[in-house]
Design an enzyme around this catalytic site. Sequence first.
Site, short mmCIF file in Angstrom:
data_model
loop_
_atom_site.label_atom_id
_atom_site.label_comp_id
_atom_site.label_asym_id
_atom_site.label_seq_id
_atom_site.Cartn_x
_atom_site.Cartn_y
_atom_site.Cartn_z
N LYS A 135 1.64 22.52 -47.55
CA LYS A 135 0.33 22.76 -48.16
C LYS A 135 -0.25 24.09 -47.72
CE LYS A 135 -1.20 18.40 -49.78
NZ LYS A 135 -2.31 17.50 -50.02
N LYS A 217 9.30 15.21 -56.87
CA LYS A 217 8.49 14.03 -57.16
C LYS A 217 7.51 14.29 -58.32
CE LYS A 217 5.30 11.22 -54.46
NZ LYS A 217 4.76 10.93 -53.14
N LYS A 220 0.69 15.18 -60.02
CA LYS A 220 -0.36 15.48 -60.99
C LYS A 220 -0.52 16.98 -61.22
CE LYS A 220 -3.17 13.46 -57.35
NZ LYS A 220 -3.86 12.22 -57.03
#
Length: 353
Positions: A135, A217, A220
């Site tokens: 991140k 994966k 969104k």
Amino acid sequence: MVWGLRPHAPASNHNIKDLIFMDDRKIILSGIKPSGALTLGSYLGAIKNWVELSDTYNCYYMMADLHAITVRQDPATLRRTTLEQIAQYIACGLDPEKNVIFIQSHVPAHAELAWVLNCYTMFGELSRMTQFKDKSQKNADNINAGLFTYPVLMAADILIYQADLVPVGDDQKQHVELTRDIANRFNGVYGDVFKLPEPFIPKVGARIMSLQDPTSKMSKSEIDNGGCVCLMDKPEDIMRAFKRAVTDSETEIRYDVKAKPGISNLLQIYAVATGKSIPQAEQEFAGQGYGTFKQAVGEAVVELLRPVREEAQRLLADKAYLEKVYTEGAQKAAAAANRTLRKVYKKVGFIQK
Ligand code: TRP
């Protein structure tokens, strides 16, 4: 699950704050950040399993809004997606009478325990977290301290309910392991304060992959490129996403994650959506073309999500009901959470109020 009065609750004061789980079933806690729409991946990989677990365990399921703000959120959107997420949890079958459904920021004890646990977590441990490394690469302009201490708040979420099991995707397993390390360290100093939780990673449906890049994966962040299907998507959008799903240059419909990640992902989605096994699905489509197969997977998903979408829309029109669910949920959650927090405050030497 049995709701009951806390033994010492005065009889004259029968209010919901005194309602906590009274039986000795094991405890589950999990949550999802309301930082966008829920996807087919969150449904098949997480919430569907939560629903099954709620028959056998005492379960706490939250909207992890405190975690969501580790990356910038638009306030109005965050409010909307949080409410939508509650409606979708319920529409997926999570019964608010059987489960504690709540919003993380409504139970201040999470943030309070997180502060204490910060003082029992090492800089080095947090630096090694893969999600932090990922991140901070993706948000290079906003590597804030919240992103760094994210796993400590997650440890607080889990430990504050004395959870036995934490259903998570395998990307979160490292955080549950860190939670155990923090709990062990704290217990080592003060005695048995926290139960040591286990990660619970369901076998089937654990990893629904992107339709556009089946080696990563479903997330969104891929709404725009068609890699992801959301719970509230319209049937025609779902069909379009499946028609465009990436496959391979062969013709055989066979489960082989390494050699055929796209087809394997579609087989997995089809199996979970229809309740069939993967070999059954392989047999059903033996000798058929990819086009027919993708169409069938799309239709299975449309039918799976139709009742969820309709029920979520109905619930979203009933704001009073949703408010009742999250208000009662927070009261029940706080009753359990405050017991642990009080114990922790006492152990570390804070003067009791
Ligand atoms: N970190 C989790 C995720 O990104 C969400 C989460 C927050 C969570 N607190 C939790 C999951 C506690 C399990 C238990 O998916």
